[in-house]
Scaffold this motif. Sequence first.
Motif, PDB file in Angstrom:
ATOM      1  N   UNK A  49      40.513  40.240  41.913  1.00 14.70           N
ATOM      2  CA  UNK A  49      40.104  41.533  42.468  1.00 14.70           C
ATOM      3  C   UNK A  49      38.791  41.995  41.852  1.00 14.70           C
ATOM      4  N   UNK A  50      38.651  41.740  40.562  1.00 16.84           N
ATOM      5  CA  UNK A  50      37.450  42.158  39.838  1.00 16.84           C
ATOM      6  C   UNK A  50      36.224  41.494  40.474  1.00 16.84           C
ATOM      7  N   UNK A  85      30.927  56.161  38.364  1.00 12.88           N
ATOM      8  CA  UNK A  85      32.180  56.927  38.329  1.00 12.88           C
ATOM      9  C   UNK A  85      33.218  56.468  39.349  1.00 12.88           C
ATOM     10  N   UNK A  86      33.181  55.200  39.672  1.00 17.28           N
ATOM     11  CA  UNK A  86      34.265  54.687  40.519  1.00 17.28           C
ATOM     12  C   UNK A  86      35.136  53.777  39.665  1.00 17.28           C
ATOM     13  N   UNK A  87      36.347  53.596  40.078  1.00 15.96           N
ATOM     14  CA  UNK A  87      37.268  52.746  39.310  1.00 15.96           C
ATOM     15  C   UNK A  87      38.344  52.179  40.235  1.00 15.96           C
ATOM     16  N   UNK A  88      38.967  51.081  39.801  1.00 21.31           N
ATOM     17  CA  UNK A  88      39.992  50.478  40.659  1.00 21.31           C
ATOM     18  C   UNK A  88      41.338  51.194  40.542  1.00 21.31           C
ATOM     19  N   UNK A  89      42.104  51.110  41.618  1.00 19.24           N
ATOM     20  CA  UNK A  89      43.456  51.685  41.631  1.00 19.24           C
ATOM     21  C   UNK A  89      44.312  50.868  42.588  1.00 19.24           C
ATOM     22  N   UNK A  90      45.608  50.966  42.430  1.00 13.18           N
ATOM     23  CA  UNK A  90      46.501  50.252  43.346  1.00 13.18           C
ATOM     24  C   UNK A  90      47.239  51.243  44.222  1.00 13.18           C
ATOM     25  N   UNK A 122      47.749  47.131  47.969  1.00 15.31           N
ATOM     26  CA  UNK A 122      46.306  46.884  47.932  1.00 15.31           C
ATOM     27  C   UNK A 122      45.661  47.444  46.673  1.00 15.31           C
ATOM     28  N   UNK A 123      44.550  46.815  46.293  1.00 18.55           N
ATOM     29  CA  UNK A 123      43.690  47.405  45.280  1.00 18.55           C
ATOM     30  C   UNK A 123      42.496  48.027  45.989  1.00 18.55           C
ATOM     31  N   UNK A 124      42.122  49.212  45.544  1.00 23.84           N
ATOM     32  CA  UNK A 124      41.006  49.917  46.167  1.00 23.84           C
ATOM     33  C   UNK A 124      40.077  50.420  45.067  1.00 23.84           C
ATOM     34  N   UNK A 125      38.849  50.742  45.478  1.00 23.73           N
ATOM     35  CA  UNK A 125      37.911  51.353  44.553  1.00 23.73           C
ATOM     36  C   UNK A 125      37.811  52.833  44.916  1.00 23.73           C
ATOM     37  N   UNK A 126      38.064  53.668  43.921  1.00 26.80           N
ATOM     38  CA  UNK A 126      38.084  55.099  44.201  1.00 26.80           C
ATOM     39  C   UNK A 126      37.074  55.848  43.323  1.00 26.80           C
ATOM     40  N   UNK A 127      36.784  57.061  43.734  1.00 23.82           N
ATOM     41  CA  UNK A 127      35.881  57.903  42.947  1.00 23.82           C
ATOM     42  C   UNK A 127      36.060  59.346  43.368  1.00 23.82           C
ATOM     43  N   UNK A 128      35.467  60.239  42.593  1.00 22.99           N
ATOM     44  CA  UNK A 128      35.589  61.657  42.916  1.00 22.99           C
ATOM     45  C   UNK A 128      34.638  62.031  44.049  1.00 22.99           C
ATOM     46  N   UNK A 129      35.111  62.880  44.941  1.00 23.95           N
ATOM     47  CA  UNK A 129      34.249  63.379  46.015  1.00 23.95           C
ATOM     48  C   UNK A 129      33.189  64.288  45.398  1.00 23.95           C
ATOM     49  N   UNK A 180      36.484  51.764  48.880  1.00 25.93           N
ATOM     50  CA  UNK A 180      36.485  50.350  49.273  1.00 25.93           C
ATOM     51  C   UNK A 180      37.868  49.740  49.130  1.00 25.93           C
ATOM     52  N   UNK A 181      38.173  48.835  50.053  1.00 23.56           N
ATOM     53  CA  UNK A 181      39.410  48.053  49.966  1.00 23.56           C
ATOM     54  C   UNK A 181      39.026  46.677  49.428  1.00 23.56           C
ATOM     55  N   UNK A 182      39.641  46.240  48.357  1.00 25.48           N
ATOM     56  CA  UNK A 182      39.310  44.911  47.817  1.00 25.48           C
ATOM     57  C   UNK A 182      40.046  43.831  48.599  1.00 25.48           C
ATOM     58  N   UNK A 183      39.402  42.653  48.693  1.00 24.33           N
ATOM     59  CA  UNK A 183      40.015  41.541  49.431  1.00 24.33           C
ATOM     60  C   UNK A 183      41.452  41.337  48.974  1.00 24.33           C
ATOM     61  N   UNK A 184      42.288  40.974  49.931  1.00 24.71           N
ATOM     62  CA  UNK A 184      43.693  40.745  49.602  1.00 24.71           C
ATOM     63  C   UNK A 184      43.906  39.298  49.189  1.00 24.71           C
ATOM     64  N   UNK A 185      44.791  39.127  48.225  1.00 29.13           N
ATOM     65  CA  UNK A 185      45.195  37.768  47.835  1.00 29.13           C
ATOM     66  C   UNK A 185      46.031  37.191  48.983  1.00 29.13           C
ATOM     67  N   UNK A 186      46.848  38.019  49.565  1.00 30.70           N
ATOM     68  CA  UNK A 186      47.671  37.660  50.725  1.00 30.70           C
ATOM     69  C   UNK A 186      48.263  38.943  51.284  1.00 30.70           C
ATOM     70  N   UNK A 187      48.975  38.812  52.380  1.00 30.38           N
ATOM     71  CA  UNK A 187      49.615  40.000  52.944  1.00 30.38           C
ATOM     72  C   UNK A 187      50.777  39.582  53.826  1.00 30.38           C
ATOM     73  N   UNK A 188      51.636  40.531  54.111  1.00 34.50           N
ATOM     74  CA  UNK A 188      52.652  40.300  55.130  1.00 34.50           C
ATOM     75  C   UNK A 188      52.247  41.124  56.337  1.00 34.50           C
ATOM     76  N   UNK A 189      52.034  40.466  57.446  1.00 32.70           N
ATOM     77  CA  UNK A 189      51.518  41.132  58.639  1.00 32.70           C
ATOM     78  C   UNK A 189      52.297  40.724  59.880  1.00 32.70           C
ATOM     79  N   UNK A 190      52.241  41.594  60.854  1.00 36.68           N
ATOM     80  CA  UNK A 190      52.765  41.257  62.180  1.00 36.68           C
ATOM     81  C   UNK A 190      51.735  41.717  63.195  1.00 36.68           C
ATOM     82  N   UNK A 191      51.997  41.438  64.470  1.00 33.81           N
ATOM     83  CA  UNK A 191      51.105  41.993  65.482  1.00 33.81           C
ATOM     84  C   UNK A 191      51.473  43.473  65.611  1.00 33.81           C
ATOM     85  N   UNK A 192      50.466  44.309  65.860  1.00 33.96           N
ATOM     86  CA  UNK A 192      50.712  45.744  66.013  1.00 33.96           C
ATOM     87  C   UNK A 192      51.830  45.977  67.006  1.00 33.96           C
TER      88      UNK A 192
END
Length: 355
Positions: A15-16, A25-30, A71-78, A88-100
Amino acid sequence: MTNNQLQKIGWNEFFKDNMAVKLENTFPARVIAQKGDVYTLLSEQGEHNAKVTGKFRFNTKQVKDFPVVGDFVIVGKAKGSDNIQIHELLDRKNSFSRKMPISGGRKLKDNMIDGGVTEEQVIAANLDVIFVICGLDGNFSIPRLERYLALIRHQNLNVAILLNKLDLCENMEEKINEVSKIAGNAPVLAVSALTKQGIGQLSEYITCGKTIAFVGSSGVGKSTLLNSLFEDQVQITNTTSDHSGKGKHTTTHRQMFFHQTGCMIIDTPGMKELQLWADEEDISTVYQAVIDTIARCKFSNCTHDGEPGCAIKDALDSGELSEQRYIRYKKSLKEVRRLEERKREYKNKKMKRGR
Ligand SMILES: Nc1nc2c(ncn2[C@@H]2O[C@H](COP(=O)(O)OP(=O)(O)OP(=O)(O)O)[C@@H](O)[C@H]2O)c(=O)[nH]1
Ligand SMILES: [Zn+2]
């Protein structure tokens, strides 16, 4: 929370390395929970509630590119405020998905659910193991398990099949046998979330720093299982509406729970509709036995429709291959081919509209 603590919630070099936003002033969060467009996040600074920024929303064209639990995302104060926003959404290692899924009723075409937006819907992300839960009561369904396996195979996830409500089952061995035949490499565990019988088998998966998810249709006992694992009630379970195994909907949103071992467990609401988001290769993997049989047909272009030397016909006649399973194979193949077509149509339409 220190960097070490960030690792405890699944953060790593993967993720890094794919952090693009390097704003001050942004940082990662889950993402640990989601309710509508409000996300609950966990970071080194603690828990926050946040939405995506206007820019994120404007630039994001596909549903799958919005954050989901895990997901891991990058967040910051408005600007000029203490509110946290997702940049920002960080690339996923994998996911469980279906069709909408289709909103407002389903359409059946050639016996397949047809319609709805041709997009991927991500249910949970960055999983170490996904548990497909199936009831050993009226809910038991091999066809449904096969569909889950096709979706999971598409995302290259580690999967385990969890048969729940063992206390209600009189022919456990027969059921396990049936499931093992279609499970491929996936381990098959039988438990009772209610009596805790067999629950110990889960301990090898519930370990520090790992993320696991429970998926399955409504009423299979995902929340009950969670309650058993946590002893104290983290989710409120409902009683099933009847004895058919169809439960009332209880889990209404996706959420991550922190087990005392340090394992993160994602509970998901029961899924009624499971349209495939998979391709022909995934179907071949799930129906490997059919593929192996086809390889023995005399003619490589055999249509299995009365040609001489057809191994499918022989296998169906001898009972080696179940007719139902062969029908499901053909149906799934048709469904993923139709999906490919629809994806192409959808892409063209989107390109014409310029988004
Ligand atoms: N007999 C028996 N009943 C169970 C077991 N596990 C769950 N149940 C019952 O099944 C019903 C549904 O369980 P839930 O845990 O709410 O199911 P769920 O999968 O979380 O359902 P959704 O939240 O709708 O997705 C409840 O009445 C539970 O008590 C079990 O191992 N044995
Ligand atoms: Zn053939």
